[in-house]
Design a protein around this motif. Structure first.
Motif, mmCIF file in Angstrom:
data_model
loop_
_atom_site.group_PDB
_atom_site.id
_atom_site.type_symbol
_atom_site.label_atom_id
_atom_site.label_comp_id
_atom_site.label_asym_id
_atom_site.label_seq_id
_atom_site.Cartn_x
_atom_site.Cartn_y
_atom_site.Cartn_z
ATOM 1 N N UNK A 21 -0.667 -12.646 6.465
ATOM 2 C CA UNK A 21 0.739 -12.186 6.412
ATOM 3 C C UNK A 21 0.872 -10.875 5.639
ATOM 4 N N UNK A 22 -0.080 -10.601 4.729
ATOM 5 C CA UNK A 22 -0.034 -9.349 3.971
ATOM 6 C C UNK A 22 -0.219 -8.137 4.874
ATOM 7 N N UNK A 23 -0.771 -8.340 6.069
ATOM 8 C CA UNK A 23 -1.013 -7.237 7.009
ATOM 9 C C UNK A 23 0.141 -7.060 8.002
ATOM 10 N N UNK A 24 1.172 -7.862 7.892
ATOM 11 C CA UNK A 24 2.288 -7.806 8.833
ATOM 12 C C UNK A 24 3.491 -7.151 8.162
ATOM 13 N N UNK A 25 3.663 -5.859 8.391
ATOM 14 C CA UNK A 25 4.762 -5.121 7.780
ATOM 15 C C UNK A 25 5.944 -5.016 8.737
ATOM 16 N N UNK A 26 7.138 -5.194 8.189
ATOM 17 C CA UNK A 26 8.374 -5.005 8.964
ATOM 18 C C UNK A 26 8.668 -3.514 9.056
ATOM 19 N N UNK A 27 9.536 -3.148 10.017
ATOM 20 C CA UNK A 27 9.903 -1.740 10.155
ATOM 21 C C UNK A 27 10.568 -1.200 8.896
ATOM 22 N N UNK A 28 11.287 -2.061 8.154
ATOM 23 C CA UNK A 28 11.910 -1.618 6.901
ATOM 24 C C UNK A 28 10.837 -1.151 5.913
ATOM 25 N N UNK A 29 9.721 -1.867 5.876
ATOM 26 C CA UNK A 29 8.629 -1.477 4.986
ATOM 27 C C UNK A 29 7.937 -0.206 5.471
ATOM 28 N N UNK A 35 9.265 7.330 4.023
ATOM 29 C CA UNK A 35 10.069 7.984 2.987
ATOM 30 C C UNK A 35 9.179 8.470 1.839
ATOM 31 N N UNK A 36 8.229 7.653 1.437
ATOM 32 C CA UNK A 36 7.351 8.029 0.329
ATOM 33 C C UNK A 36 6.417 9.168 0.727
ATOM 34 N N UNK A 37 5.938 9.151 1.983
ATOM 35 C CA UNK A 37 5.119 10.264 2.451
ATOM 36 C C UNK A 37 5.908 11.558 2.388
ATOM 37 N N UNK A 38 7.148 11.521 2.814
ATOM 38 C CA UNK A 38 7.991 12.723 2.777
ATOM 39 C C UNK A 38 8.165 13.215 1.339
ATOM 40 N N UNK A 39 8.376 12.303 0.399
ATOM 41 C CA UNK A 39 8.516 12.689 -1.004
ATOM 42 C C UNK A 39 7.234 13.339 -1.519
ATOM 43 N N UNK A 268 -0.659 -2.401 -0.164
ATOM 44 C CA UNK A 268 -2.116 -2.601 -0.156
ATOM 45 C C UNK A 268 -2.406 -4.084 -0.352
ATOM 46 N N UNK A 269 -3.360 -4.586 0.408
ATOM 47 C CA UNK A 269 -3.722 -5.993 0.302
ATOM 48 C C UNK A 269 -4.865 -6.159 -0.699
ATOM 49 N N UNK A 270 -5.174 -7.400 -1.021
ATOM 50 C CA UNK A 270 -6.307 -7.658 -1.912
ATOM 51 C C UNK A 270 -7.604 -7.138 -1.308
ATOM 52 N N UNK A 271 -7.674 -7.124 0.019
ATOM 53 C CA UNK A 271 -8.886 -6.667 0.695
ATOM 54 C C UNK A 271 -9.001 -5.145 0.644
ATOM 55 N N UNK A 272 -7.857 -4.445 0.729
ATOM 56 C CA UNK A 272 -7.861 -2.995 0.541
ATOM 57 C C UNK A 272 -8.356 -2.648 -0.860
ATOM 58 N N UNK A 273 -7.895 -3.389 -1.843
ATOM 59 C CA UNK A 273 -8.291 -3.121 -3.229
ATOM 60 C C UNK A 273 -9.783 -3.368 -3.434
ATOM 61 N N UNK A 382 3.560 5.820 10.529
ATOM 62 C CA UNK A 382 4.612 6.064 9.536
ATOM 63 C C UNK A 382 4.434 7.437 8.894
ATOM 64 N N UNK A 383 3.187 7.802 8.589
ATOM 65 C CA UNK A 383 2.937 9.129 8.040
ATOM 66 C C UNK A 383 3.279 10.227 9.016
ATOM 67 N N UNK A 384 2.910 10.023 10.294
ATOM 68 C CA UNK A 384 3.202 11.041 11.304
ATOM 69 C C UNK A 384 4.704 11.156 11.542
ATOM 70 N N UNK A 385 5.443 10.044 11.438
ATOM 71 C CA UNK A 385 6.900 10.089 11.577
ATOM 72 C C UNK A 385 7.519 10.983 10.503
#
Length: 463
Positions: A21-29, A35-39, A268-273, A382-385
């Motif tokens: 479930x940690x790999x399932x991001x909603x569009x809000x996320x 937004x953070x990439x733009x910042x 980031x998930x535990x596996x990414x870390x 998301x970054x390309x957006x």
């Protein structure tokens, strides 16, 4: 008995779903990632925040894309690994507008990679000499573009300071030095020919320029392969690290470092870390490590080990080979997701890894590969957006058409990766009509075209 087995299987399924479930991001996320990439883009562009910004937004001094009046013969070099490529690129303008390329690939021996800088660049010039002899053009003073895919600080179009060797290179006396000067000095030492070194570029910018030659709407370059990076044309008034407000300049975003300041810790998930901590550069390039082909296989492998330890896979028995770093290659993800017939290939892969598997194990592994690669593509989208929306806002337009030049084995070979990127950009940047154009030879052709553009501008300034 049946009830007990059914209960156990249902419990195991629930455990797997909770972990994935940690790999399932909603569009809000994903919109928050955008937004953070733009910042971070804004921080990298501004003089007062540039030094502390994770996304450096490096000026490339490429101030124009091809206008298709470019013409002539150009030499291009491409160095980014153990193979070095030399190309002759002939460009015709007018009604017969075309680009013709000839190239040869040369190996970089280990003693050149790990010896002195003089030895490395002498070898590079030896390869150039062989190629010019092959093409019968040793007596021509050709304009040259150099694709140099290592971390650098670019100060002019023909000045690039090597910050750090990567990819196994350790040649001494190069870090902190201007790569173009090292090349020019090696050419002088050999004394057989002269070259006009006009431009040094990275592969992201080369990709954008290569596609932009045939497509005037292409003003973004994207690499999604072993690594991941993007570049685009930014208006000069926003590039505070370079003087001048007129026109545009191509920005090498170096967006792989997005999240190095902790701004992506909540996705980031535990596996990414775990993958990050065991990498050669822990804490660095965190966004790239969630997306690119160098790391996705390792993320999947860590999940499989976690599942097996919990008794959710392979009857709870981990082989020693599965614990070996890099053993589960990212290309396996492409194979596994290509076709359900690939489940048969999976069984063979498992046998090579010393694992006893069932059909249910294969189905679970396929699911793991799917969620990991999908999230990677969504994060890239998301970054390309953020990039295409910034281009739209720079022009004060309600809607805009933007084409993205793209190269990379992950994008090209994975059966679903490209589709997920496209869909994500479409949802997160609905005011931008974005098309993706694959470049067959971004690094070589692009370097020559950037050189051709620079020559055109230089000649215009002399008249």
């Amino acid at each position: 008995m049946v009830t007990a087995v059914a209960y156990r299987l249902a419990k195991q399924q629930k455990m797997r779903e909770e972990i994935l479930s940690a790999f399932l991001l909603r569009d809000e996320q994903l919109l928050e990632v955008k937004k953070r990439m733009r910042m971070q883009m804004e921080r990298g562009l501004k003089k007062e925040t540039h030094s502390a910004a994770a996304v450096k937004m490096l000026a490339t001094y490429v101030r124009s894309t091809p206008d298709r009046t470019e013409k002539g013969d150009f030499l291009a070099l491409d160095l980014g690994g153990t193979n070095f490529r030399v190309l002759m690129v002939k460009i015709w303008s007018g009604k017969c507008r075309a680009v013709e390329m000839h190239n040869k690939i040369y190996a970089i021996p280990m003693d050149a990679m790990e010896g002195t800088g003089e030895e490395l660049f002498d070898h590079i010039v030896h390869c150039i000499s062989d190629f010019l002899e092959y093409m019968g053009m040793k007596d021509c003073v050709l304009p040259l573009g150099f694709t140099f895919s290592f971390p650098c600080e670019q100060r002019k179009l023909d000045q690039d300071i090597l910050l750090k060797w990567t990819r196994g290179f350790k040649a001494t006396g190069c870090e902190g030095e201007d790569v173009v000067d090292l090349l020019r000095e090696a050419i002088r030492r050999r004394g057989e020919f002269e070259l006009d070194v006009v431009a040094i570029v990275n592969d992201t910018i080369g990709t954008m320029t290569s596609c932009g030659y045939d497509d005037p709407f292409c003003e973004v370059g994207l690499i999604v392969g072993t690594g991941c990076n993007a570049g685009y044309m930014e208006v000069m008034k926003n590039v505070e690290m370079v003087e001048g407000d007129e026109g545009r300049m191509c920005i090498n975003m170096e967006w792989g470092a997005f999240g190095d300041d902790g701004c992506l810790d909540d996705v980031r998930t535990e596996f990414d870390r775990d993958v990050d901590q065991l990498s050669l550069n822990p804490g660095k390039q965190r966004y790239e490590k969630m997306i690119s082909g160098m790391y996705l296989g390792e993320i999947v492998c860590n999940i499989l080990i976690s599942f097996t330890k919990r008794g959710l896979l392979f009857r709870g028995k981990i082989s020693e080979r599965l614990k070996t770093r890099g053993i589960f290659e990212t290309k396996f993800l492409s194979h596994i997701e290509s076709d359900w017939l690939a489940l048969l290939q999976l069984r063979a892969i498992f046998q090579q890894l010393g694992l006893q598997s069932t059909c249910d194990d294969s189905i679970i592994v396929k699911e793991v590969c799917g969620v990991v690669s999908r999230l990677a593509a969504q994060l890239c989208g998301a970054g390309m957006a953020a990039v295409v929306d910034k281009i739209r806002e720079n022009r004060n337009l309600e809607h805009i058409k933007v084409n993205v030049g793209i190269i990379g084995t992950l994008y090209k070979l994975h059966p679903h990766f490209s589709t997920v990127i496209h869909q994500t950009v479409e949802r997160l940047a609905p005011k931008c009509l974005v098309s993706f154009v694959q470049s067959e030879d971004g690094s070589g052709k692009g370097a020559a075209l950037i050189t051709a553009v620079a020559c055109r501008i230089r000649e215009a300034g002399q008249h």
